[in-house]
Design an enzyme around this catalytic site. Structure first.
Site, PDB file in Angstrom:
ATOM      1  N   LYS A  75       0.832  -1.202   0.000  1.00 39.06           N
ATOM      2  CA  LYS A  75       0.000   0.000   0.000  1.00 39.06           C
ATOM      3  C   LYS A  75       0.871   1.257   0.000  1.00 39.06           C
ATOM      4  O   LYS A  75       1.937   1.289   0.634  1.00 39.06           O
ATOM      5  CB  LYS A  75      -0.910  -0.029   1.234  1.00 39.06           C
ATOM      6  CG  LYS A  75      -1.917   1.098   1.348  1.00 39.06           C
ATOM      7  CD  LYS A  75      -2.743   0.915   2.616  1.00 39.06           C
ATOM      8  CE  LYS A  75      -3.727   2.052   2.819  1.00 39.06           C
ATOM      9  NZ  LYS A  75      -4.500   1.881   4.073  1.00 39.06           N
ATOM     10  N   SER A 152      -9.073   2.967   3.616  1.00 39.76           N
ATOM     11  CA  SER A 152      -8.092   3.541   2.723  1.00 39.76           C
ATOM     12  C   SER A 152      -7.322   2.503   1.886  1.00 39.76           C
ATOM     13  O   SER A 152      -6.520   2.871   1.025  1.00 39.76           O
ATOM     14  CB  SER A 152      -7.078   4.368   3.526  1.00 39.76           C
ATOM     15  OG  SER A 152      -6.421   3.574   4.503  1.00 39.76           O
ATOM     16  N   SER A 176      -9.868   0.701   7.710  1.00 43.33           N
ATOM     17  CA  SER A 176      -9.307   0.807   6.362  1.00 43.33           C
ATOM     18  C   SER A 176      -8.947  -0.507   5.691  1.00 43.33           C
ATOM     19  O   SER A 176      -8.664  -0.526   4.496  1.00 43.33           O
ATOM     20  CB  SER A 176      -8.071   1.708   6.388  1.00 43.33           C
ATOM     21  OG  SER A 176      -8.451   3.050   6.565  1.00 43.33           O
TER      22      SER A 176
END
Length: 482
Positions: A75, A152, A176
């Protein structure tokens, strides 16, 4: 190997092929790159590929863990890999490179044998429940173009659901990992506080609220990866208990008879979509039919207050962080480098005093003490993951100019109202794709357990996976649908 074959396997299945020498890690990396080329233009889950981990892969550099050679995405947050770009989805950090070594998370992923082939998209500084940013654009759930993949970790979840990679890195400070798992139809586990080391650069991410793990599509992948990541590191502030057996072996055993509480009662002023509430209730009835003691029970929790307290905790040192990035890139924080909500929070955070932070942090502690008795009454808490299924882009993004920091935080917390309690408590929680909405979008149902009891979550999740058969669903924008 054909792409259609590649996407049919989970990570464990691909590793078995590598072990039997039916396919090489380089071939898998090429398949992943081809799958990304096929679907990323519409999904926009991947923002960078590492050429040296695909065509130029030196297979001797792979770890010898249980996922040797499996393609994986990191990520765009945290700077986990030395020498790689880390831009936090922000124009302020465009081109920024990590130069202070791998984090423990990065090292453990590598030791697991994963071949990290690139970076997944994320909202600016992972501050949103949707993956939309001004640097790289918006990520779609592979179920419908133009609809949010969640955040996220939306890039990682969308990449897994679309068949680009079988698993991807995720992080979770308010849901997230679980939010995008719900909106993309995947599996998302947030481990217990302290289960996966957050070091060595920091001690407790988000003042103890944050956790790192992954997006997956099967429970056996989740369990085996947790075995790889649940390894205490030197200097960790907390080391929590682990079961005597591996998670991978425990999921092959039926769970004990459990007390399970379930609830769909809103935790703030947004009602839960009736079809999501119905999916939770059906799951509760299924678990009862399997012999568990199940009852409807609502926790003691004020979701509206939690959103405002989170603002003063999460962003207490935000200006220092942003100013550090600005010093490294030579850019100034402003409208040309930060999105409107981010800039507004940056300015607001300059006003957060130490007493204000301590008051908010103390309030979260009070919330944890009120939530705790729920797990005296029950072994597991069953709830929705999100209040609604995926919504069109624009509703939660950081480009909005009509919301103050306080209003924005309240706004996103209405969608993720059932996720944040587990960050407050530090309890493990997992989102499972047990149902479909009449709109054609996936529904995520969440299970939470006491701290350090991931094994119970995974055992029950394995049963639900078997009973609900979510791996059989055809994702409209997945590679196999080409």
């Amino acid at each position: 190997m054909k792409i259609s074959e590649y996407t049919a396997y989970d990570a464990t299945g691909l590793t078995e092929l590598v072990a039997k020498r039916e396919v090489t890690p380089t071939e898998l990396a090429r398949c992943a790159a081809e799958a990304i080329a096929a679907r990323n233009p519409k999904v926009n889950a991947v923002v960078e590929l590492y050429a040296d981990r695909i065509e130029k892969l030196d297979e001797t550099t792979l770890g010898n863990g249980p996922f040797r050679g499996v393609p994986f995405l990191i990520k765009d947050i945290g700077g986990h890999l030395d020498g790689r770009r880390i831009e936090f989805g922000s124009r302020l950090c465009a081109g920024l490179t990590t130069t202070d070594g791998d984090t423990h998370v990065g090292r453990l992923f590598k030791a697991a044998g994963l071949n990290i082939i690139g970076r997944s998209n994320a909202p600016e500084y992972s501050m949103s429940g949707t993956t939309e940013n001004a640097l790289y654009g918006n990520t779609s759930t592979p179920w419908r173009e133009g609809y949010s993949a969640g955040g996220s970790t939306g890039g990682g979840a969308a990449a897994v659901a679309a068949g680009m990679v079988p698993m991807a890195h995720g992080s979770d400070i308010a849901g997230s990992i679980r939010i995008p798992a719900a909106l993309c139809g995947g599996v998302g586990l947030k481990p217990s506080r302290g289960r996966v080391s957050i070091g060595p650069k920091i001690d407790e991410g988000g003042w103890g609220l944050a956790a790192n793990f992954a997006q997956t599509k099967s429970i056996r992948d989740t369990a085996a990866l947790l075995d790889c990541m649940a390894v205490p590191q030197p200097g960790d502030p907390f080391v929590i208990p682990k079961p005597a057996e591996s998670y991978a072996s425990l999921i092959r055993q039926e769970p004990p008879k459990l007390k399970i509480g379930w609830s769909t009662k809103p935790l703030n002023d947004r009602p839960v979509d009736p079809e999501i509430a119905a999916a939770v209730e059906r799951t509760a009835k299924l678990l009862a039919s399997l012999g568990h003691e199940v009852e409807e029970d609502h926790p003691d929790y004020d979701g509206e207050d939690a959103a405002q307290r989170m603002l003063d905790v999460w962003f207490f040192d935000f200006p220092k962080r942003i100013d550090s990035y600005a010093a490294q890139t030579g850019r100034k924080p402003g409208p040309g480098t930060l999105e409107p909500v981010t800039l507004a929070i940056y300015e607001y955070a300059k006003t957060i005093s130490t007493p204000q932070f301590l008051t908010a942090h103390g309030a979260l502690n009070t919330m944890r003490r009120k939530l705790g008795p729920y797990f005296q009454r029950h072994d597991l808490w069953l709830s929705p993951t999100t209040a609604a299924v995926a919504e069109p882009w624009g509703r939660y993004n950081l480009g909005r100019t009509d919301l103050s920091p306080q209003a924005y935080m309240a706004h996103i917390f209405r969608q993720i109202q059932f996720c944040f309690p587990h960050n407050v408590m530090g309890t493990p929680a997992i989102s499972l794709p047990v149902a479909m909405h009449s709109s054609g979008l996936p529904i995520g149902v969440q299970l939470g357990a006491r701290p350090a009891e991931e094994h119970l979550l995974l055992q029950v999740a394995a049963v639900l996976e078997r009973e609900c058969g979510w791996g059989e669903k055809v994702v409209p924008m997945a590679v196999r649908a080409v």
